[in-house]
Design a protein around this motif. Sequence first.
Motif, PDB file in Angstrom:
ATOM      1  N   PRO A 104      47.428 -21.165  -2.812  1.00 18.29           N
ATOM      2  CA  PRO A 104      48.276 -21.071  -1.574  1.00 18.29           C
ATOM      3  C   PRO A 104      49.750 -21.082  -1.928  1.00 18.29           C
ATOM      4  CG  PRO A 104      47.302 -23.232  -1.996  1.00 18.29           C
ATOM      5  CD  PRO A 104      46.752 -22.503  -3.125  1.00 18.29           C
ATOM      6  N   LEU A 105      50.762 -20.692  -1.101  1.00 12.47           N
ATOM      7  CA  LEU A 105      52.171 -20.622  -1.212  1.00 12.47           C
ATOM      8  C   LEU A 105      52.814 -20.120  -2.406  1.00 12.47           C
ATOM      9  CD1 LEU A 105      52.688 -23.930   0.583  1.00 12.47           C
ATOM     10  CD2 LEU A 105      52.553 -21.739   1.623  1.00 12.47           C
ATOM     11  N   TRP A 106      51.946 -19.107  -3.096  1.00 10.34           N
ATOM     12  CA  TRP A 106      52.253 -18.900  -4.407  1.00 10.34           C
ATOM     13  C   TRP A 106      53.512 -17.881  -4.425  1.00 10.34           C
ATOM     14  CZ3 TRP A 106      52.649 -13.684  -6.575  1.00 10.34           C
ATOM     15  CH2 TRP A 106      52.632 -12.671  -5.553  1.00 10.34           C
ATOM     16  N   ASP A 107      53.930 -17.305  -3.285  1.00  5.53           N
ATOM     17  CA  ASP A 107      55.252 -16.534  -3.235  1.00  5.53           C
ATOM     18  C   ASP A 107      56.002 -17.069  -1.946  1.00  5.53           C
ATOM     19  OD1 ASP A 107      57.292 -14.652  -4.149  1.00  5.53           O
ATOM     20  OD2 ASP A 107      56.313 -13.121  -3.061  1.00  5.53           O
ATOM     21  N   GLY A 108      55.758 -18.240  -1.536  1.00  4.88           N
ATOM     22  CA  GLY A 108      56.677 -18.601  -0.248  1.00  4.88           C
ATOM     23  C   GLY A 108      55.652 -18.904   0.699  1.00  4.88           C
ATOM     24  N   ASP A 109      56.140 -19.196   1.888  1.00  2.00           N
ATOM     25  CA  ASP A 109      55.267 -19.722   3.232  1.00  2.00           C
ATOM     26  C   ASP A 109      54.747 -18.700   3.504  1.00  2.00           C
ATOM     27  OD1 ASP A 109      56.579 -22.340   2.958  1.00  2.00           O
ATOM     28  OD2 ASP A 109      58.110 -21.863   4.805  1.00  2.00           O
ATOM     29  N   GLY A 110      53.358 -18.911   3.846  1.00  2.00           N
ATOM     30  CA  GLY A 110      52.416 -18.007   4.428  1.00  2.00           C
ATOM     31  C   GLY A 110      51.652 -17.078   3.477  1.00  2.00           C
ATOM     32  N   THR A 111      52.246 -17.221   2.244  1.00  2.00           N
ATOM     33  CA  THR A 111      51.423 -16.134   1.221  1.00  2.00           C
ATOM     34  C   THR A 111      50.141 -17.003   0.430  1.00  2.00           C
ATOM     35  OG1 THR A 111      52.963 -17.024  -0.755  1.00  2.00           O
ATOM     36  CG2 THR A 111      53.783 -15.338   0.699  1.00  2.00           C
ATOM     37  N   VAL A 112      49.285 -16.071   0.162  1.00  2.00           N
ATOM     38  CA  VAL A 112      48.158 -16.529  -0.751  1.00  2.00           C
ATOM     39  C   VAL A 112      47.717 -15.712  -1.727  1.00  2.00           C
ATOM     40  CG1 VAL A 112      45.596 -17.346  -0.400  1.00  2.00           C
ATOM     41  CG2 VAL A 112      47.105 -17.828   1.724  1.00  2.00           C
ATOM     42  N   ALA A 117      49.409 -14.974   7.631  1.00  2.86           N
ATOM     43  CA  ALA A 117      48.912 -15.045   6.223  1.00  2.86           C
ATOM     44  C   ALA A 117      49.162 -13.842   5.556  1.00  2.86           C
ATOM     45  CB  ALA A 117      47.506 -15.701   6.062  1.00  2.86           C
TER      46      ALA A 117
END
Length: 381
Positions: A230-238, A278
């Motif tokens: 989760p959050l690997w590249d900022g908010d909302g990213t998976v 997401a």
Amino acid sequence: MADELDLEFQSVFEESEDAIKERVLARPELEKYRKEPGDFVYDVVVAGALDTQQQGTNMDATLRHAFPVYAEDIYLDMNVAGTNMEPRFEATIAQGKLQVTARAGVTIQQGQELITTAVDADGNPIIGIVTEEVIYTAEGTQDILVDTQGEGASMNVEAGSAWTFLPTLSGIISIDQAEDFEGGRDRESDESLLQRWKNAAQLPRRSGNKLDYDAWAQEVIGVGTVKPIPLWDGDGTVKLIIADIEGRPATAEMINAVQTYIDPYQDGMGDGKAPVGAIVTVESSVDKLIDAAAKVVLMPGATMQQVIDSFKVDFDTYLSGVADLALSSSETQYVIYKKVEALLGANELIADYSNFTLNGGTTNIAVQGNEIPVRGMVNFT
């Protein structure tokens, strides 16, 4: 978490033949009759007891197959068919490329067969089929696309295997295989299918948690291990790191299938399984080759090939455990030098050893979350 669905089946209807016989002979209606072996009543009851026992066995089987935790084979398939799960994954062919060098004028037709020295699970040579026609206007080397005739994980022919056209084609100079064949998969086992059913029944689902992403990815045929980040590249990213059910890196087709199923446009609009907001990126795990080398002293009667073969089995088992941890944990895992060295010490074919190295060194080797440690070269002298 304890598995609340690991239940032992309790027989409800089945009785032993002797219990049935004794129960029937003891009925009040038969008190006035002789019931010794050889008597008419005794013989009739004994003859019927076996059929009654079989009926009880059949009724127990029917009851067992009505519940996924006890069902097997087609009956487990029937139970899964009543859910929103993907059905059992069937066996698939493998696909690959061969580098064929031929003289000018040679045509390799679509449907042309080849045979390799590699064998399938039954010990039979693997047959490949050319999928696209190739014409040589000049002498040279071209890639030939090949599908295996058979299905299963044994169809994933390793690089370097020898191939021959069947029947032999005139003008062929050489056939090489630079890369492994991919995509071959065994039919999903009852154990694997049941585990997927248990996961769907037991694990909490809250519209976008880690377990959801794990389950969604595994609904795509062929996907085994899934690691959500989760959050690997900022908010909302998976980010989803996936491997196939044999623990090998996912193919491009599998990555695309998971991406399309969960978040096809990667715009956060919720057009796939992923919730609105997401943005999901699907990537494959990558192989991390681990080479092993040592100088060994053999036990009397042992051969170097026997030692290498037995070490490979033990080494593969150890690396598989490390791979499972790497893909399921957020922490960096390690191939522990001392644990692999211990495999040599425990090998009954080895009298002594020295100069043992992993990837040329004597330290632990880090395995990142997207890596799968696999055996590389084993060089024992």
